[in-house]
Design a protein around this motif. Structure first.
Motif, PDB file in Angstrom:
ATOM      1  N   LYS A 258       4.549   5.062   9.562  1.00 36.00           N
ATOM      2  CA  LYS A 258       3.669   5.848  11.190  1.00 36.00           C
ATOM      3  C   LYS A 258       4.866   7.045  11.880  1.00 36.00           C
TER       4      LYS A 258
ATOM      5  N   LYS B  82       5.766   9.949  10.512  1.00 39.25           N
ATOM      6  CA  LYS B  82       4.603  10.852   9.985  1.00 39.25           C
ATOM      7  C   LYS B  82       5.278  11.228   8.818  1.00 39.25           C
TER       8      LYS B  82
ATOM      9  N   TYR C 274      -8.713   1.010   3.625  1.00 44.39           N
ATOM     10  CA  TYR C 274      -6.898   1.638   3.139  1.00 44.39           C
ATOM     11  C   TYR C 274      -7.092   2.498   3.052  1.00 44.39           C
TER      12      TYR C 274
ATOM     13  N   GLN D  21      -8.211   5.571   3.406  1.00 41.16           N
ATOM     14  CA  GLN D  21      -7.091   6.652   4.431  1.00 41.16           C
ATOM     15  C   GLN D  21      -6.311   7.472   3.344  1.00 41.16           C
TER      16      GLN D  21
ATOM     17  N   GLU E  50      -0.662  12.576  21.897  1.00 46.23           N
ATOM     18  CA  GLU E  50      -0.175  10.859  21.602  1.00 46.23           C
ATOM     19  C   GLU E  50      -0.054  10.942  23.321  1.00 46.23           C
TER      20      GLU E  50
ATOM     21  N   ASP F 287      -5.778   7.984  15.818  1.00 45.54           N
ATOM     22  CA  ASP F 287      -5.244   6.436  14.657  1.00 45.54           C
ATOM     23  C   ASP F 287      -4.824   5.918  15.817  1.00 45.54           C
ATOM     24  N   SER F 288      -5.257   5.512  16.481  1.00 45.80           N
ATOM     25  CA  SER F 288      -4.947   3.699  16.963  1.00 45.80           C
ATOM     26  C   SER F 288      -5.681   2.486  16.613  1.00 45.80           C
ATOM     27  N   GLN F 289      -5.010   1.402  17.061  1.00 48.83           N
ATOM     28  CA  GLN F 289      -5.185  -0.167  16.357  1.00 48.83           C
ATOM     29  C   GLN F 289      -5.157  -1.134  18.343  1.00 48.83           C
TER      30      GLN F 289
ATOM     31  N   SER G 145      -1.685   5.597  21.536  1.00 45.84           N
ATOM     32  CA  SER G 145      -2.959   6.817  20.121  1.00 45.84           C
ATOM     33  C   SER G 145      -2.447   8.221  19.722  1.00 45.84           C
ATOM     34  N   SER G 146      -3.158   8.455  19.101  1.00 40.43           N
ATOM     35  CA  SER G 146      -2.659   9.879  18.544  1.00 40.43           C
ATOM     36  C   SER G 146      -4.470  10.407  18.282  1.00 40.43           C
TER      37      SER G 146
END
Length: 609
Positions: A193, A196, A224, A227, A541, A577-579, A585-586
């Motif tokens: 990640k 990239k 998953y 994705q 980001e 894209d974030s958790q 975060s993106s």
């Protein structure tokens, strides 16, 4: 054995031969495209793009890499020859020709060691570890992994380290040590990640899916895999997509959803046959045989097992032959029972005739029912498509009207009220009394606030100088008021985009930055625009705390729906894209580029003057 069983086998072998015969014209076409480059650059291009070639046609990749290795050897270009030999070894392994894999890896390793090329040595040992594990040679497998990891850490090569940790996790997982494998996969995911690395992310997401299955979290496993499939579709990774079909089929098999498992496996089989990858085709066939066996369909189980037997690799064992024999016995038993039933049925000719006619009638009714249902579904789909087109047109009109009104209102503020305040200030400045000076200061602040409102409504920089400069100006303004740093970078953005594209992307950035400031506790935001040949990428980001993206869909505000609407109008995609519990975060948006997206500056002036 029924001769009909040989038909799919003959077709399978014929397919491989046809695909192999296509490789030479494709090779000539690729070399034709590079004929204006020096020979050394041609070889370097082949080595750099080997994954792309083999994911589309493995025989093309093998032919090009053999050519690269030969030409590099003739010219004593050792680095190019070493990488060509390494990648040729990978192709040979994927094709199941295990007898010739090791010699190619050792050739690459010898050249890398002669040049004292640590990255190449680490890469080769990573691939050797996979080969040794396939041969069940664990001693040499872990020896190669240890060497590769030590070198990768010494030279700080995160790409090689990620590959190494991924192999370690995969070996542990295959031996049932899932809990020990999980930290490796999570670390690999973070590395890919950060880099990239789309190819690497495609692989590690499947590993994480396996972990989720072991934890009985089937929805997360499927998420998953989906994705990974989206990423591999974006980079046209055909071999990876075949892997995804097989992995998804295995997940469905764990919950005994045989219908979905068979469907996914058959899709994967078709993909693997197209790619001419015998080892993968064999895996798919054996998997299908196992599913049908578990489902009690021994006839199909036997058929797929026999097809797999035709393309067996060097690890073919007596156990597999025993499996085929067992299935053959079961199928013959079923067949004998069917023959006995048919003989008994012939004794009741009249009842058989009635049964046959009834069956035909029932079949016709079923066919008619499904035919009508299919027509109904098709009409519903057409109606849904028309509704989507209407909603898209309606949204486009609303946004266009909104932008037009913003432009008019900004112009009225700037040209009307702004000029009035300027005139009042000129009059007040003629006085030297303190109260009047205070009024002048208040007018200055009011004028600045009006200018800020006009900028947010319709920035002139966007009209006159384009998206990149407008974003930079917005970054300066927001940084001054929000006490954080915003960095804007643009790559290959020399040409202007269409009015709709620039306005939509500017509003997306404006909306998301406001959302970050409102809800996040961050100190830095980066906005990156990258223009590729066929698409435009936007990445925003921040370093604030992560969150669950699902909250955006449950929110009552209009910010996220507005972002989605603007991106969809450009036929693009956008995801977050974030958790929770993670840092940063993106927002990632991909916009396809076509002829209407590239226009001259004069086009803007006519619309915004």
């Amino acid at each position: 054995m029924n001769q009909l069983y040989f038909l799919p086998i003959v077709l399978l072998v014929t397919t491989f031969n046809l695909i192999h015969s296509v490789a030479q014209p494709l090779k000539d076409s690729v070399l034709k495209e590079m004929e204006n480059l020096p020979l050394k650059e041609q070889i370097q291009n082949i080595n750099r793009q080997y994954y792309k070639f083999y994911s589309q046609n493995i025989n093309l990749a093998e032919s090009l890499l053999a050519y690269a290795a030969e030409q590099a050897g003739k010219n004593n270009w050792k680095e190019e020859e070493a990488f060509a030999a390494l990648y040729l070894g990978v192709i040979t392994y994927l094709k199941g020709d295990y007898e010739h894999v090791q010699e190619k890896y050792f050739k690459a390793l010898s050249l890398f060691e002669e040049m004292n090329h640590p990255a190449g040595i680490a890469a080769t040992h990573n691939e050797l570890a996979v080969f040794y594990h396939k041969q069940n040679d664990l001693k040499n497998c872990f020896r190669s992994l240890d060497i590769a990891e030590q070198i990768a850490r010494q030279i700080n090569d995160s790409e090689k380290l990620g590959t190494n940790l991924g192999h370690r996790g995969a070996i542990l997982a295959k031996r049932g040590r899932i809990k020990e494998a999980k930290p490796y996969f999570q670390e690999v995911y973070n590395i890919r990640k950060q880099q990239k690395d789309s190819v690497g992310l495609g692989y590690v997401l499947l590993d994480l899916a396996e972990i989720a299955v072991s934890e009985n979290n089937i929805p997360q496993a499927l998420k998953y895999i989906d994705q990974s499939t989206r990423i591999r579709s974006l980079i046209n990774d055909q071999q990876g997509l075949a892997d995804n079909y097989l992995t998804k089929a295995q997940v469905y098999l764990t919950i005994k959803d045989y219908r979905q498992a068979i469907y996914q496996a058959e899709q994967g089989l078709e993909q693997a046959q197209t790619l001419a990858m015998p080892d993968m085709v064999k895996q798919m066939l054996e998997f299908l045989a196992n599913i049908y066996k578990l489902a009690g369909d021994y006839k199909n189980a036997l058929r797929y097992q026999q097809e797999a037997h035709v393309i067996k690799d060097s690890l073919f064992t007596l156990q597999k032959a025993k499996d085929i024999q067992e299935l053959q016995i079961r199928y013959e038993t079923e067949r004998k029972e069917q023959l006995l039933a048919q003989q008994a049925e012939k004794l009741r000719q009249n009842q058989w005739l009635i049964f046959l006619l009834t069956s035909i009638l029932a079949l016709l009714i079923v066919i008619g029912y499904f035919w009508r249902k299919q027509i109904k579904i098709k009409k519903q789909q057409e109606a849904t498509l028309r509704e989507q087109e209407f909603q898209k047109l309606l949204t486009s009109s609303v946004i266009a009207s909104e932008e037009k009104e913003r432009s008019r209102f900004a112009k009225d503020l700037h040209d009307g009220l702004g000029q009035f305040i300027s005139s009042a200030r000129l009059i007040i400045n003629q006085s030297t009394s303190q109260p009047m000076l205070n009024v002048a200061e208040q007018l200055d602040q009011m004028h600045q606030e009006i200018r800020n409102i006009a900028f947010n409504l319709q920035p002139r920089t966007l009209v006159n100088h384009g998206l990149t400069e407008a974003l930079k100006e917005m970054a300066v303004r927001v940084s001054q008021t929000a006490n954080l740093s915003i960095q804007v970078t643009a790559t290959s953005m020399n040409e202007r985009l269409s009015e709709q594209t620039e306005i939509s992307l500017y509003r997306v950035c404006q909306e998301w930055v406001n959302n970050i400031i409102k809800h996040g506790s961050c100190s830095h935001i980066s906005i990156e625009l990258v223009r590729h040949t066929s698409q435009l990428s936007l990445v925003i980001e921040d370093d604030g705390p992560g969150f669950n993206p699902d909250v955006l869909h449950r929110g009552k505000g209009f910010g996220w729906p507005n972002i989605q609407s603007r991106i969809q109008l450009l036929n693009g995609t956008v995801f977050i894209d974030s958790q929770p519990g993670s840092q940063g975060s993106s927002l990632i948006a991909e916009i396809p580029l076509s002829y209407p997206n590239t226009v001259s500056t004069n086009h803007y002036e006519s619309n915004f003057s």
